[in-house]
Write an enzyme that holds these catalytic residues in place. Structure first.
Site, PDB file in Angstrom:
ATOM      1  NE  ARG A  83      25.300   0.971 -43.705  1.00  0.00           N
ATOM      2  CZ  ARG A  83      26.614   0.798 -43.868  1.00  0.00           C
ATOM      3  NH1 ARG A  83      27.453   1.109 -42.894  1.00  0.00           N
ATOM      4  NH2 ARG A  83      27.085   0.319 -45.004  1.00  0.00           N
ATOM      5  NE  ARG A 152      30.852   1.465 -39.180  1.00  0.00           N
ATOM      6  CZ  ARG A 152      31.276   1.218 -40.417  1.00  0.00           C
ATOM      7  NH1 ARG A 152      30.630   0.341 -41.186  1.00  0.00           N
ATOM      8  NH2 ARG A 152      32.322   1.826 -40.906  1.00  0.00           N
ATOM      9  CE  LYS A 224      34.285  -2.766 -40.891  1.00  0.00           C
ATOM     10  NZ  LYS A 224      33.640  -3.067 -42.180  1.00  0.00           N
ATOM     11  CE  LYS A 226      30.529  -3.654 -38.966  1.00  0.00           C
ATOM     12  NZ  LYS A 226      30.476  -4.550 -40.141  1.00  0.00           N
ATOM     13  CB  CYS A 445      27.324  -7.621 -49.416  1.00  0.00           C
ATOM     14  SG  CYS A 445      28.372  -7.979 -50.845  1.00  0.00           S
ATOM     15  CB  CYS A 451      29.813  -1.882 -53.108  1.00  0.00           C
ATOM     16  SG  CYS A 451      31.170  -2.044 -51.918  1.00  0.00           S
ATOM     17  CB  CYS A 490      35.089  -7.296 -51.971  1.00  0.00           C
ATOM     18  SG  CYS A 490      34.635  -6.408 -50.468  1.00  0.00           S
ATOM     19  CB  CYS A 494      29.220  -6.287 -45.970  1.00  0.00           C
ATOM     20  SG  CYS A 494      30.440  -4.951 -45.954  1.00  0.00           S
TER      21      CYS A 494
END
Length: 581
Positions: A83, A152, A224, A226, A445, A451, A490, A494
């Protein structure tokens, strides 16, 4: 704790997660990655898999071929997803062309535009990881901090406008990208430095953290992080889903500051009742001079107080929820060094996806082209890669990627409008004008087959769901009704499903949780309408909701507002009684 002191890692005796131990031992994210790159294996070990995320890469395997691999006795068909970090989704035509070359030469021949305005390459073999990262940096792009426990890719409105407001938003995005980035030299040494170089490498032990990672320290963040920057009238980057959302406050054509929102995040673990999706809370107003320092202070508060024992509750949203916004703001003020003003009354009021023709304000036009679920590929029916190649070569302008996985071509002359549309149509790509409203406002996603967290299909399933919704919507007279449908394989969320009008979230094999009651504006969470809905009836369930909406809506009421007003129980009754078109 001093406001300037970097986090020195968990205190002695403190319970920490296995990933924290990996970070502590990694020597600022280097680990044993160099040795594994050199080894004749097709995959990395579990420790380095965690560290590689900071460098922008996830190890994956082709789950469609697991049985085949097992029968062949070869374990799994491993590959790497890579990514990029592309602030605000802005990229030159030459850079975009180079990425298309890389997906053909080094990846699986497809390219994914993400929900955070960047690019993913899939199917990269371990031996090709270093050459791919090197090529990406050679074209002035990077993968550092695209994943991992750091800030990110920073999202920002992608619209090109010849005005002071958008110019400042883009400038701030670039400044924050640098100000919030990790500084470890491991990235350069691993991927850009020539093997066998005499250039000095990072020495382990005794290196002061403040010299290597002045913002993050040796253990980086608990999870993470954002960020996104938006305008009240155009929340096209879903500001309420960010750890830090900056809502630009405009007076007399100029940005006077930002309302800072904190603690958004979509992921949840249904089996753990203390996890949940959350929308950000309004914290404070900051001036343009304060904004970078305040953002760093927020990150430091999370760095030093976030949960490092359990990664499932390590996002900053849990710290904000546990402390309350007042305590959290007070701590940010301590780190920043001065009190902050309260938010202005300004809030989100609109959402422009920037598709179709739009005036830039400088005599030129931009054109937003819907890319279904962000996937670029060529086959007998569609030639998306070839079409974008042709457009990039012909117009040589900047490309901008949106938070809905689509692209914007900028700086188009009025006289060239037909030429652009002809190029799109000649490659069998549907124009935005030919794309149904429901498809245009949907996104998914990646999910299966790559994934590792996916429970169900998402990107490969949503197009057929949209196919089956288009005719009922037409019969109901709702073809032009704007509402969001988002789908994830899931509960990690995302594709930001938990604030959509309708959403499908993978819960068990071939079964989804159906959410309703969010909205395209992005400032309200949806609720669980029905759980464990079998794949083969999800369309009928959604048509029932839409039919009830058509019959019982108030004048000019949106789908999300209607579902929120009616509530789940009454909506189920209405939907069951509603005739299917």
């Amino acid at each position: 704790m001093s406001t300037d002191a970097p986090q020195q890692g968990p205190q002695s005796g403190m319970k920490i997660s296995p990933v924290e131990k990996i970070k502590i031992a990694s020597n600022f994210l280097a680990g044993t990655i160099p040795q594994e790159i050199a080894a004749e294996t097709d995959h990395f070990d579990k420790d380095n898999i965690q560290l590689l995320k900071f460098h922008g890469s996830y190890q994956q395997d082709d789950r469609d071929r697991r049985i085949e691999a097992k029968k062949a006795g070869i374990g799994k068909y491993y590959s790497m997803m890579l990514r990029l970090r592309i602030p605000g989704g802005r990229i030159t035509s030459d850079q975009f062309l180079s990425m298309l070359d890389m997906c053909d030469e080094l990846g699986d021949s497809t390219m994914k535009i993400t929900t955070r305005q960047t690019i993913q390459l899939h199917g990269i073999l371990k031996d090709n990881l270093r050459p791919t990262i090197k090529k990406i940096n050679d074209i002035a792009l990077s993968t550092l901090a695209a994943c991992g426990d750091v800030n990110r890719n920073i999202m920002c409105c992608p619209a090109k406008r010849n005005d002071a407001i958008h110019t400042e938003l883009e400038r701030l995005t670039d400044e924050l990208t640098e100000a919030m980035a990790p500084q470890t030299p491991a990235y350069h040494q691993l991927w850009l430095q020539e093997p066998g170089s005499d250039e000095k490498v990072l020495e382990g032990g005794g290196v002061p953290e403040a010299e290597v990672e002045p913002l993050y320290g040796a253990t980086y963040l608990p999870r993470k992080f954002k960020m996104g920057i938006s305008l009240p009238e155009d929340n096209c980057i879903d500001i309420y889903t960010q750890d830090i959302g900056l809502l630009a406050i405009v007076r007399d054509g100029n940005i006077i500051g930002y309302n800072v929102l904190v603690g958004g995040g979509m992921g949840t673990t249904p089996a753990k009742k203390n996890t949940f999706p959350a929308l950000a809370k309004r914290m404070a107003f900051v001036t343009p001079e304060q904004v970078v320092g305040v953002c760093q202070a927020v990150l430091k508060v999370q760095r030093d107080n976030g949960n490092r024992a359990d990664r499932k509750i390590a996002r900053m949203k849990y710290l904000v929820a546990n402390w309350g916004i007042e305590k959290f703001r007070a701590e940010v003020e301590k780190y920043f060094g001065e009190p902050l003003a309260d938010c202005t009354e300004d809030d989100v009021t609109g959402f422009d996806d920037h598709m179709g023709w739009q005036d830039q304000g400088d005599g030129k036009l931009s054109y937003g082209l819907n890319i279904e679920n962000g996937r670029l590929y060529d086959n007998d029916q569609r030639q998306l890669k070839a079409g974008l190649r042709a457009i990039c070569k012909e117009f040589k302008t900047e490309i901008r990627m949106t938070g809905h996985q689509s692209v914007i071509f900028t700086d188009i002359d009025e006289a060239d409008k037909d030429k652009l549309i002809d190029l799109i149509k000649s490659h069998n790509m549907p124009t935005t004008e030919e794309t149904s409203t429901v498809r245009r406002w949907s996104m998914a996603c990646v999910a299966l087959p790559t994934c590792g967290l996916a429970i169900t299909e998402s990107e490969r399933r949503l197009p057929s769901i949209i196919d089956k919704l288009e005719q009922p919507l037409a019969k109901l007279g709702l073809s032009n009704e704007r509402f969001t449908i988002r789908m994830t394989g899931c509960p990690n969320g995302c594709a930001r499903p938990y604030n959509a009008d309708l959403a499908l979230v993978g819960k068990a094999k071939d079964k989804y949780t159906l959410f309703a009651g969010g909205g395209w504006l992005g400032n309200r969470l949806a609720y669980v309408y029905k759980d464990l809905v079998p794949d083969d009836i999800v369309v009928d369930e959604m048509v029932g909701i839409l039919s009830a909406f058509k019959t019982h809506r108030d004048e000019n009421e949106s789908l999300g507002d209607f579902c929120d007003r009616i509530g789940g129980e009454d909506l189920q009754v209405m939907a069951a009684a509603a005739p299917r078109p």
